[in-house]
Design a protein around this motif. Structure first.
Motif, mmCIF file in Angstrom:
data_model
loop_
_atom_site.group_PDB
_atom_site.id
_atom_site.type_symbol
_atom_site.label_atom_id
_atom_site.label_comp_id
_atom_site.label_asym_id
_atom_site.label_seq_id
_atom_site.Cartn_x
_atom_site.Cartn_y
_atom_site.Cartn_z
ATOM 1 N N MET A 1 0.741 -1.366 -0.573
ATOM 2 C CA MET A 1 -0.047 0.454 -0.468
ATOM 3 C C MET A 1 0.736 1.218 -0.347
ATOM 4 N N ALA A 2 1.480 1.156 1.117
ATOM 5 C CA ALA A 2 2.311 2.177 0.760
ATOM 6 C C ALA A 2 3.367 2.584 -0.306
ATOM 7 N N MET B 1 11.063 7.765 5.546
ATOM 8 C CA MET B 1 10.929 6.279 5.609
ATOM 9 C C MET B 1 12.524 6.321 5.262
ATOM 10 N N THR C 1 15.146 6.461 8.194
ATOM 11 C CA THR C 1 15.535 5.532 9.635
ATOM 12 C C THR C 1 16.328 4.400 9.051
ATOM 13 N N VAL D 1 4.761 -7.319 15.347
ATOM 14 C CA VAL D 1 5.171 -6.122 14.943
ATOM 15 C C VAL D 1 5.520 -5.343 14.209
ATOM 16 N N PRO D 2 7.927 -5.465 14.907
ATOM 17 C CA PRO D 2 8.892 -3.541 15.025
ATOM 18 C C PRO D 2 9.510 -4.873 13.082
ATOM 19 N N GLY D 3 8.812 -5.444 12.329
ATOM 20 C CA GLY D 3 9.619 -6.664 12.139
ATOM 21 C C GLY D 3 8.433 -6.284 10.499
ATOM 22 N N LEU D 4 7.288 -5.572 10.740
ATOM 23 C CA LEU D 4 6.766 -5.662 9.765
ATOM 24 C C LEU D 4 6.633 -4.737 8.379
ATOM 25 N N LEU D 5 7.243 -3.988 8.603
ATOM 26 C CA LEU D 5 7.830 -3.007 7.598
ATOM 27 C C LEU D 5 9.408 -2.826 7.641
ATOM 28 N N SER D 6 10.407 -2.381 5.982
ATOM 29 C CA SER D 6 11.434 -1.780 6.430
ATOM 30 C C SER D 6 11.356 -0.647 5.189
ATOM 31 N N ALA D 7 12.176 0.482 5.203
ATOM 32 C CA ALA D 7 12.280 0.737 4.465
ATOM 33 C C ALA D 7 12.696 0.665 2.818
ATOM 34 N N TRP D 8 13.468 -0.251 3.745
ATOM 35 C CA TRP D 8 13.844 -0.883 1.960
ATOM 36 C C TRP D 8 12.905 -1.487 1.328
ATOM 37 N N ILE E 1 9.516 -1.161 1.414
ATOM 38 C CA ILE E 1 9.085 0.121 0.552
ATOM 39 C C ILE E 1 9.995 0.156 -0.671
ATOM 40 N N PHE F 1 11.153 -12.430 1.368
ATOM 41 C CA PHE F 1 12.061 -12.067 2.900
ATOM 42 C C PHE F 1 11.631 -11.908 4.029
#
Lengths: 307, 296
Positions: free
Chosen positions: B96-97, B116, B119, B148-155, B157, B204
């Motif tokens: 989505m992002a 993003m 970070t 939760v902490p592993g859900l998103l990473s800037a890379w 996205i 990943f």
């Protein structure tokens, strides 16, 4: 004023898009930006009663201690030297494997080898820890069993710092080999066949072809991958070091990196202020390094720069 | 490619086969040692240590693991659902992002991207992050801390954004003219067209969750909430004992629950599925990595 107004009109026009990116924004605010305020801890003598902002402020005291005790120097030296070894040995072997694979005609062999080299990438560092235990533990390890069978003295790995640099570098290179090979192989495959055909007509042998076609055409990829890795040289491989060394104090001189030190400050010594100071040092100089490296990349090849 | 079979070609190919075979053996050897270790008799280990070829085969370690598999099954269950939930939710939020940031008519896309990206350049470090999660979110010993902490990473996205950028704008424009809203365009049009990107990033994420032991290490205290890898770590570190009936049932008959071989057997049982699954997964990985590498 107009910027604010512009934002609101933009928001009402594209409400849904803002809504869709909002969870990600919130995520980074909470998990990345809020902790940045916590670096204040590096300048305090942390107490549990005080929490983040109630602990006594002691200025640069934590940094001075880290510097004067020699800890900072040892951590930096280890982190940087290990990373240099990882980057250069790793990339060199990956490149060599990719070139070898690209020259072999047997499809079945290529597929099998590539799969096997890629296998370590998929397993956890905990399993790598199990490998190390199986190979090197002092009573029952495979290496010592072999030494005994050959009539040699067993070697107590956990009391000697000397072999660990090789073991650590070996397993790091080992785990990343397949991944890097895929990247380099993709770059080789994108080289046009025409170059090789022309070289062959001119009578160039396989060594000459690799030396004057493959290597020069891959050099930009190689150099850029290396330069970018250099930017992250202060970042460690916590999983690797911790699963292999754990909290074995005898080996710290040769194996302690910034990440393992910070982790120990949190989980073993409860040295919150000192650990945060080491972490801030890592972040801050790491940041400067990335900016510097990016500046260099921009000078060489503008389109490859990160920002 | 057809080649003249001159001496240099032949010798080069020989070197290539030799080096690759050697490296392949080095990649497989540790796995082999774990498997053979798990099938060795415990007293052979105590007397002579782990070997490349065990003298006599024994399945005692596996008997011990499977007489009371409840602990391992629970760890499997924790890992499976965290991996499934994390991958699904992470993929949803990442795509989505990524979609919004790939849209050229989203005015703040560069600012948000940099917000993003920054970070990855600078962070508060482990300790402030830990304090945030434990003290301010109160997620100590909660599954949320692993999820939760592993859900998103800037890379991820940024990678997703780049995948989606290659989808022609005209598709989005024609959908808008037809009156579709942004979410409909994303879910009905863009997602089906981004399968290679979704597969790569999904893999990943899944691999990250499946192999994660660190978050459990610092946040989880209840044994029944241990994920697989952390459970294995605890067994290896001698900090946990596999509860087996075998010791109780057979202690009279001089049976010692295997300890050293048991570690190897647990390692095999915990790792087995991913090793069996990976040949099927590998080709998506290679495809995804190759797209990412050649695109630049």
């Amino acid at each position: 004023m107009t910027a604010v107004k512009g934002f609101w009109s933009e928001l009402s026009r594209n409400k849904l898009m803002f809504l869709m990116v909002a969870p990600a924004l919130l995520f980074f605010i909470v998990f990345s930006y809020l902790p940045m305020a916590g670096v204040y801890l590096a300048f305090t003598k942390f107490t549990f009663e005080g929490g983040i902002f109630g602990s006594p402020f002691i200025g640069m005291e934590n940094f001075r201690f880290l510097y004067q005790s020699g800890t900072l120097w040892n951590l930096t030296k280890n982190t940087v030297l290990y990373n240099l070894a990882f980057i250069f040995i790793g990339n060199f072997l990956q490149l060599a494997c990719a070139i070898f694979l690209s020259q072999i005609g047997n499809k079945y062999f290529i597929k099998t080898t590539q799969s096997i080299l890629f296998l370590p990438f998929f397993i956890s560092w905990v399993l790598v820890g199990a490998f190390v235990f199986n190979l090197f533990n002092s009573d029952t390890g495979v290496v010592n069993t072999l030494l005994k069978q050959l009539g040699m003295q067993p070697y107590d790995f956990y009391l000697n710092t000397a072999p660990w640099k090789y073991i650590i570098v070996f397993f790091h290179v080992w785990k990343g080999l397949g991944y890097g090979t895929v990247i380099y192989l993709a770059a080789i495959m994108s080289i046009s066949d025409e170059y090789y055909e022309a070289a062959e007509i001119d009578g160039a042998n396989i060594f000459q072809q690799i030396r004057s076609i493959t290597i020069p055409l891959l050099t930009p990829t190689f150099v850029l991958l290396i330069i970018f890795s250099l930017g992250g040289i202060l970042k460690g491989q916590f999983d690797l070091f911790y699963q292999i060394i754990g909290n074995n104090g005898i080996l710290y001189d040769a194996t302690d990196i910034i990440d393992t030190y910070v982790y120990r400050s949190l989980a073993v010594n409860f040295d919150i202020g000192m650990g945060t100071a080491a972490g801030l040092y890592q972040s801050f100089f790491g940041f400067l390094l990335v900016v510097f490296v990016n500046w260099i990349v921009k000078k060489i090849r503008e389109d490859y720069a990160l920002f | 490619m057809k080649r003249k079979k001159d001496l240099s070609t032949v010798s080069f190919i020989a070197i290539a086969y030799g080096t690759l075979s050697l490296l392949a053996i080095l990649c497989l050897l540790p796995f082999w040692l774990i498997v053979s270790g798990s099938f060795t008799a415990e007293n052979e280990i105590i007397g002579e240590g782990f070997k490349i070829w065990p003298k006599e085969l024994s399945i005692d370690a596996y008997k011990a693991v499977f007489t009371n598999p409840e602990q391992i099954l629970r760890a499997y269950w924790v890992t499976i659902w965290i991996t499934a939930a994390g991958t699904f939710l992470g993929l949803f939020l990442t795509s989505m992002a990524g979609y919004v940031l790939a849209r050229k008519d989203f005015k703040y896309r560069n600012a948000v991207s940099f917000f993003m990206y920054f970070t990855t350049l600078f962070s508060g470090g482990l300790i402030p992050w830990y304090i945030l999660i434990v003290k301010y979110l109160s997620w100590k010993d909660s599954y949320l801390a692993m999820l939760v902490p592993g859900l998103l990473s800037a890379w991820n996205i940024i990678l997703m954004k780049n995948f989606m950028k290659s989808i022609p704008d005209s598709i989005i424009e024609s959908a808008r003219i037809d009156g579709a809203n942004d979410f409909t365009i994303y879910s009905r049009l863009i997602l089906p067209l981004s399968t290679p990107g979704l597969a790569t990033i999904g893999l990943f994420l899944a691999l990250g969750y499946w192999n994660d032991w660190f978050t459990a290490n610092i946040f989880i205290t209840t044994e029944s909430k241990y994920p697989l890898q952390f459970f294995l770590y605890k067994i290896l570190a001698n900090a946990a004992v596999l509860r087996t009936d075998i010791a109780a049932n057979l202690s009279a008959v001089n049976f010692k629950a295997p300890a050293e071989t048991l570690k190897m057997a647990v390692a095999v049982v915990v790792t087995g599925p991913i090793v069996l699954l990976y040949p099927f997964v590998q080709k998506y990985f290679v495809k995804g990595l190759t797209i990412g590498a050649v695109k630049g």
